[in-house]
Structures are given as structure tokens and as C-alpha cells.
Design a protein around this motif. Sequence first.
Motif, PDB file in Angstrom:
ATOM      1  N   ASN A 321       0.873  -1.093  -0.056  1.00  0.00           N
ATOM      2  CA  ASN A 321       0.067   0.022   0.145  1.00  0.00           C
ATOM      3  C   ASN A 321       0.929   1.223  -0.151  1.00  0.00           C
ATOM      4  O   ASN A 321       1.674   1.516   0.938  1.00  0.00           O
ATOM      5  N   PHE A 322       0.816   2.244  -1.085  1.00  0.00           N
ATOM      6  CA  PHE A 322       1.644   3.149  -1.213  1.00  0.00           C
ATOM      7  C   PHE A 322       1.244   4.617  -0.347  1.00  0.00           C
ATOM      8  O   PHE A 322       1.894   5.318  -0.074  1.00  0.00           O
ATOM      9  N   ASN A 323      -0.108   4.293   0.413  1.00  0.00           N
ATOM     10  CA  ASN A 323      -0.526   5.134   1.568  1.00  0.00           C
ATOM     11  C   ASN A 323       0.626   5.257   2.651  1.00  0.00           C
ATOM     12  O   ASN A 323       0.660   6.136   3.350  1.00  0.00           O
ATOM     13  N   LEU A 324       1.399   4.133   2.698  1.00  0.00           N
ATOM     14  CA  LEU A 324       2.476   4.141   3.711  1.00  0.00           C
ATOM     15  C   LEU A 324       3.405   5.379   3.569  1.00  0.00           C
ATOM     16  O   LEU A 324       4.172   5.711   4.551  1.00  0.00           O
ATOM     17  N   ALA A 326       2.572   8.309   3.140  1.00  0.00           N
ATOM     18  CA  ALA A 326       2.006   9.467   4.055  1.00  0.00           C
ATOM     19  C   ALA A 326       1.542   9.124   5.282  1.00  0.00           C
ATOM     20  O   ALA A 326       1.276  10.144   6.133  1.00  0.00           O
ATOM     21  N   TYR A 327       1.433   7.762   5.782  1.00  0.00           N
ATOM     22  CA  TYR A 327       1.042   7.612   7.136  1.00  0.00           C
ATOM     23  C   TYR A 327       1.782   6.502   7.546  1.00  0.00           C
ATOM     24  O   TYR A 327       1.775   5.256   6.912  1.00  0.00           O
ATOM     25  N   GLN A 328       2.694   6.778   8.280  1.00  0.00           N
ATOM     26  CA  GLN A 328       3.619   5.704   8.983  1.00  0.00           C
ATOM     27  C   GLN A 328       3.680   5.852  10.364  1.00  0.00           C
ATOM     28  O   GLN A 328       3.680   6.730  10.898  1.00  0.00           O
ATOM     29  N   PRO A 329       4.291   4.694  10.966  1.00  0.00           N
ATOM     30  CA  PRO A 329       4.722   4.633  12.375  1.00  0.00           C
ATOM     31  C   PRO A 329       5.680   5.761  12.954  1.00  0.00           C
ATOM     32  O   PRO A 329       5.408   6.198  13.950  1.00  0.00           O
ATOM     33  N   LEU A 330       6.509   6.318  11.982  1.00  0.00           N
ATOM     34  CA  LEU A 330       7.331   7.408  12.389  1.00  0.00           C
ATOM     35  C   LEU A 330       6.480   8.740  12.844  1.00  0.00           C
ATOM     36  O   LEU A 330       7.291   9.275  13.702  1.00  0.00           O
ATOM     37  N   ALA A 331       5.337   8.620  12.659  1.00  0.00           N
ATOM     38  CA  ALA A 331       4.605   9.912  13.154  1.00  0.00           C
ATOM     39  C   ALA A 331       4.408   9.626  14.721  1.00  0.00           C
ATOM     40  O   ALA A 331       4.505  10.774  15.326  1.00  0.00           O
ATOM     41  N   PHE A 332       4.410   8.708  15.356  1.00  0.00           N
ATOM     42  CA  PHE A 332       4.426   8.538  16.841  1.00  0.00           C
ATOM     43  C   PHE A 332       5.721   9.462  17.239  1.00  0.00           C
ATOM     44  O   PHE A 332       5.522   9.838  18.552  1.00  0.00           O
ATOM     45  N   LEU A 333       6.669   9.348  16.624  1.00  0.00           N
ATOM     46  CA  LEU A 333       7.930  10.086  17.231  1.00  0.00           C
ATOM     47  C   LEU A 333       7.782  11.583  17.446  1.00  0.00           C
ATOM     48  O   LEU A 333       8.844  12.294  18.059  1.00  0.00           O
ATOM     49  N   SER A 359       8.867  12.784   6.770  1.00  0.00           N
ATOM     50  CA  SER A 359       7.515  12.684   6.780  1.00  0.00           C
ATOM     51  C   SER A 359       6.881  13.484   5.486  1.00  0.00           C
ATOM     52  O   SER A 359       6.067  13.005   4.528  1.00  0.00           O
ATOM     53  N   PHE A 360       7.032  14.730   5.365  1.00  0.00           N
ATOM     54  CA  PHE A 360       6.559  15.662   4.369  1.00  0.00           C
ATOM     55  C   PHE A 360       7.386  15.315   3.157  1.00  0.00           C
ATOM     56  O   PHE A 360       6.584  15.204   2.142  1.00  0.00           O
ATOM     57  N   ALA A 361       8.681  14.876   3.088  1.00  0.00           N
ATOM     58  CA  ALA A 361       9.164  14.495   1.727  1.00  0.00           C
ATOM     59  C   ALA A 361       8.474  13.297   0.999  1.00  0.00           C
ATOM     60  O   ALA A 361       8.283  13.091   0.131  1.00  0.00           O
ATOM     61  N   ALA A 362       8.001  12.344   2.269  1.00  0.00           N
ATOM     62  CA  ALA A 362       7.603  10.895   1.640  1.00  0.00           C
ATOM     63  C   ALA A 362       6.329  11.391   1.053  1.00  0.00           C
ATOM     64  O   ALA A 362       5.924  10.649   0.063  1.00  0.00           O
ATOM     65  N   ALA A 363       5.312  12.015   1.619  1.00  0.00           N
ATOM     66  CA  ALA A 363       4.154  12.531   1.229  1.00  0.00           C
ATOM     67  C   ALA A 363       4.332  13.197  -0.243  1.00  0.00           C
ATOM     68  O   ALA A 363       3.649  12.827  -1.157  1.00  0.00           O
ATOM     69  N   PHE A 385      -5.323  14.672   1.713  1.00  0.00           N
ATOM     70  CA  PHE A 385      -5.632  15.026   3.188  1.00  0.00           C
ATOM     71  C   PHE A 385      -4.362  15.237   3.924  1.00  0.00           C
ATOM     72  O   PHE A 385      -4.183  16.035   4.866  1.00  0.00           O
ATOM     73  N   ALA A 386      -3.004  14.160   3.581  1.00  0.00           N
ATOM     74  CA  ALA A 386      -2.073  13.994   4.362  1.00  0.00           C
ATOM     75  C   ALA A 386      -0.880  15.074   4.072  1.00  0.00           C
ATOM     76  O   ALA A 386      -0.258  15.824   4.967  1.00  0.00           O
ATOM     77  N   LEU A 387      -1.066  15.664   2.804  1.00  0.00           N
ATOM     78  CA  LEU A 387      -0.069  16.650   2.347  1.00  0.00           C
ATOM     79  C   LEU A 387      -0.086  18.010   3.134  1.00  0.00           C
ATOM     80  O   LEU A 387       1.033  18.522   3.512  1.00  0.00           O
ATOM     81  N   PRO A 388      -1.278  18.492   3.306  1.00  0.00           N
ATOM     82  CA  PRO A 388      -1.496  19.802   3.914  1.00  0.00           C
ATOM     83  C   PRO A 388      -0.986  19.736   5.391  1.00  0.00           C
ATOM     84  O   PRO A 388      -0.399  20.789   5.904  1.00  0.00           O
ATOM     85  N   CYS A 389      -1.441  18.608   5.946  1.00  0.00           N
ATOM     86  CA  CYS A 389      -1.121  18.217   7.494  1.00  0.00           C
ATOM     87  C   CYS A 389       0.569  18.334   7.462  1.00  0.00           C
ATOM     88  O   CYS A 389       1.213  18.956   8.489  1.00  0.00           O
ATOM     89  N   TRP A 390       1.095  17.470   6.908  1.00  0.00           N
ATOM     90  CA  TRP A 390       2.713  17.278   6.935  1.00  0.00           C
ATOM     91  C   TRP A 390       3.213  18.822   6.471  1.00  0.00           C
ATOM     92  O   TRP A 390       4.700  19.012   7.171  1.00  0.00           O
ATOM     93  N   ALA A 391       2.913  19.497   5.768  1.00  0.00           N
ATOM     94  CA  ALA A 391       3.465  20.729   5.274  1.00  0.00           C
ATOM     95  C   ALA A 391       3.249  21.615   6.524  1.00  0.00           C
ATOM     96  O   ALA A 391       4.253  22.229   6.898  1.00  0.00           O
ATOM     97  N   ALA A 392       2.190  21.546   7.165  1.00  0.00           N
ATOM     98  CA  ALA A 392       2.026  22.479   8.271  1.00  0.00           C
ATOM     99  C   ALA A 392       3.099  22.230   9.597  1.00  0.00           C
ATOM    100  O   ALA A 392       3.489  22.989  10.039  1.00  0.00           O
ATOM    101  N   LEU A 393       2.976  20.859   9.786  1.00  0.00           N
ATOM    102  CA  LEU A 393       3.768  20.499  10.835  1.00  0.00           C
ATOM    103  C   LEU A 393       5.368  20.860  10.572  1.00  0.00           C
ATOM    104  O   LEU A 393       6.148  21.145  11.323  1.00  0.00           O
ATOM    105  N   PHE A 394       5.775  20.546   9.322  1.00  0.00           N
ATOM    106  CA  PHE A 394       6.967  20.896   8.945  1.00  0.00           C
ATOM    107  C   PHE A 394       7.649  22.296   9.029  1.00  0.00           C
ATOM    108  O   PHE A 394       8.429  22.638   9.590  1.00  0.00           O
ATOM    109  N   VAL A 395       6.617  23.259   8.506  1.00  0.00           N
ATOM    110  CA  VAL A 395       6.718  24.505   8.710  1.00  0.00           C
ATOM    111  C   VAL A 395       6.784  25.012  10.041  1.00  0.00           C
ATOM    112  O   VAL A 395       7.764  25.700  10.542  1.00  0.00           O
ATOM    113  N   THR A 396       5.817  24.244  10.963  1.00  0.00           N
ATOM    114  CA  THR A 396       5.683  24.814  12.270  1.00  0.00           C
ATOM    115  C   THR A 396       7.232  24.431  13.082  1.00  0.00           C
ATOM    116  O   THR A 396       7.646  25.150  13.990  1.00  0.00           O
ATOM    117  N   PHE A 397       7.700  23.017  12.996  1.00  0.00           N
ATOM    118  CA  PHE A 397       8.867  22.622  13.513  1.00  0.00           C
ATOM    119  C   PHE A 397      10.088  23.151  13.146  1.00  0.00           C
ATOM    120  O   PHE A 397      10.996  23.568  13.845  1.00  0.00           O
TER     121      PHE A 397
END
Length: 402
Positions: A321-324, A326-333, A359-363, A385-397
Amino acid sequence: MRHALILLLALCFAPLSRAGIVDAPASDLDISLMTYGPGDIYWERFGHDALEVRDRVSGEAIAFNYGVFDFDQKGFILNFARGIMAYRMDAETTQSDVDFYAGEGRYVRRQHLSLDDAQKDDLRRFMLWNVRPENAGYHYDYYADNCTTRVRDALDAALGGALGRQLGAREGGMTYREQTARLMSNQAWLMLGMDLGLGPYADQPMTAWKEAFLPMVLEDEIRHVRIGEGDDARPLVDGETTLAEARLVPPPEQAPDLRWPLLLAGLLLAIPLALPAFSRHRVARGVFVAAGTLFTVFAGLAGLFMLGLWTLTLHRSAWGNFNLLAYQPLAFLLIPGIWRLRRAGRPMGRFAPRIAALSFAAAVIGMLLHLWPDFPQRNMPWLLFALPCWAALFVTFCRRHD
């Protein structure tokens, strides 16, 4: 199993003075495809079907179907989760089936098949052999080996492959994914979960033969099949009767387009995820922590779920599944880093920004793969759905790290 044994004994030891489907001359038999429309419960949404063998002289009519499973069998839930689904063939009187499905508000349709005597006898013999307890069981697969594909294959064998040749030469109307989303659309959360978990297998090009994994598709497709040659050429279906009308709301004709709803949801969730990049206000940080925790827990759990389906089960429709991306266990970190931002001025460190960047690069890679014409998976809605969320987290961090 008890019903099949009782029926088998009754058929085998019926008095010879009262011929039935077991010993009636093939010329006295009628063979029909019985189709039962979709129900309300999720496992009923795909419909059901059976092959009916009827003796016109005695009036005996038996519907043979391949859709019986037992919740109470040992280890059923664990085996089901692993993709080991033990189903079996069964047989009931046609009238009992009609009464049951009509009572649920599902339509019941009979299509009489114009088989010759040899074909009817072959099909009758196969059904009686297959319903024996030692032959009845099989390993179920949602798409490739289900109650309808078994009926389709039995009918094709009796027709000498004519059904497969004609349906295999026609393009299908939808993919496995589209048919699944269409039929499950009345239960939105379950539909979304299934769509997220389906891999490239569900998006393969379809022929009418493959798409006839659905009872309603098989019912429609055989209306266009012709059998015999020369002067004997004729339609496979020579009569059709509706025995019960549907009282339930039918599924939509097309699968819902999930791109815009999921994009909108992703953009709305991205707003609080980006707030700390532009404001150090306590309220902005609190909203960020709630939204960030929600998204990363969802992404992490979804990743674990998809990895488990791929590596630990036989659900091949969920493998690779290529959705992995954008959605992976690394998010817990990221969760510790998100909670660090509850207090202004608290040191960010380098770890969380790197995980967010990865994570943003993977998405982004997942999105770019869709530019490849032969990309095998249609998962654009979940990337939107995932790309805007990862982009926002990337910018914030990144901004808070600086």
C-alpha cells in the motif's frame, strides 16, 4: 453443516417413485441464476447469489450457494483478521431463500438459463458433488474467490469456457476499489477505512470477467452472453423473473469522489497545525497540541495497520500500500516534540524537525508518483488529506527550531 447433511441425505435417499433433482432426467430440469440484492449490514452490501436446480415434474427446487460462514467456529475472529476465511457451499430450498431475502427487503431475481441437457446434467452433477461435506469448504477471498466467483466458474465450466471467453473480452466498468466504495458508501467511516487500507491490487485494470465477482454485475453481464454456434446460437438467459422487489435504498451508481472532501479536511486540520509557526500565543499552542496529537496518532496507527495487513496477513488486496508514504509509524516520534510546544521558549531540538521533514518529503514523493502514467494505485484522496498536514507540521517545527 447440519443443514447440508440433512439435505444431502434427503436427496440421496428420496424414494425413486418421487423423482427430484438428483435423479430426474436432464430434460426435466431447469437451471437458473438466483440473485439477491444488497442488504443493510456491511457484509450484505455486496449482494449474494446461487444456482438453482429445479425439477419441473416433482416441483423440487434447490438453490446452491457458496456464502456460508460460521462466527462460532474455533478461532474465527483471529483467522478472519489474518485473511484465513473458511467458507463453504450449502444448499437450501429455493423458497426458503426467497422468503429470507425478501423478508430483509432485498430484491430476488431469477434468470432462467437456456442450457442443453448435457450442460444441465454436468452442472447438476457438479453441484451435488460440491455440496458433499468433504468437498464443500474453501478459502474465501473478497475479490478473487467468493460466493459469486464460484457460481460464475461452475457455470463457465458447464458452458465449456464460453462465459469466460466473452466476459474476458469485455472491459469492466469499475475497479475493485470503486465497487467497494460505491457499495459501502452508506457507512462512511467503514468505507473510508477500507479505501485507506486497499493497495494497488484494488486498482488493477478490470475485465467484465473479473468484475463479475459481484452478484449484480454477473446478473447483468450474462444478459449479453450468447452460447451455441450456428443454428444453435442463442442468448444464455431466455427468461427473467423478479420474485421480490427491493425495499431498501439502492447503492449509488458510481463511487463517491473522495478527493475534495479529504482535501478540505486536510486543509482545515492544517490550519491549527501551522498556528505556532506564526503565533506564540498560549491558545494557539494549545490548539496545535490537540490537532497535532490527533493527526500524528491517526497517521501512526494507520501506518501500523497497513504494515500489519501487508506483512502479517493474507489480505493480498492490502499488500504494497503506497499510503504508507503518507501514513507511517514514524509519526508517533513527533508526539514528544508536539507536546514540547505547549510552553513558549522550550528548546525544540533537532529530532522532531527532521522527522517532520522526512514525513513531508515522503508525502510529496507519493504525490509525484501520480505523475507516472502507469502508477498502480489510485490513492490521491489520502495524499490530499495528508500533504497539507505534513506541510504545516514541517513549517511549524522548522520555524520553532530556528
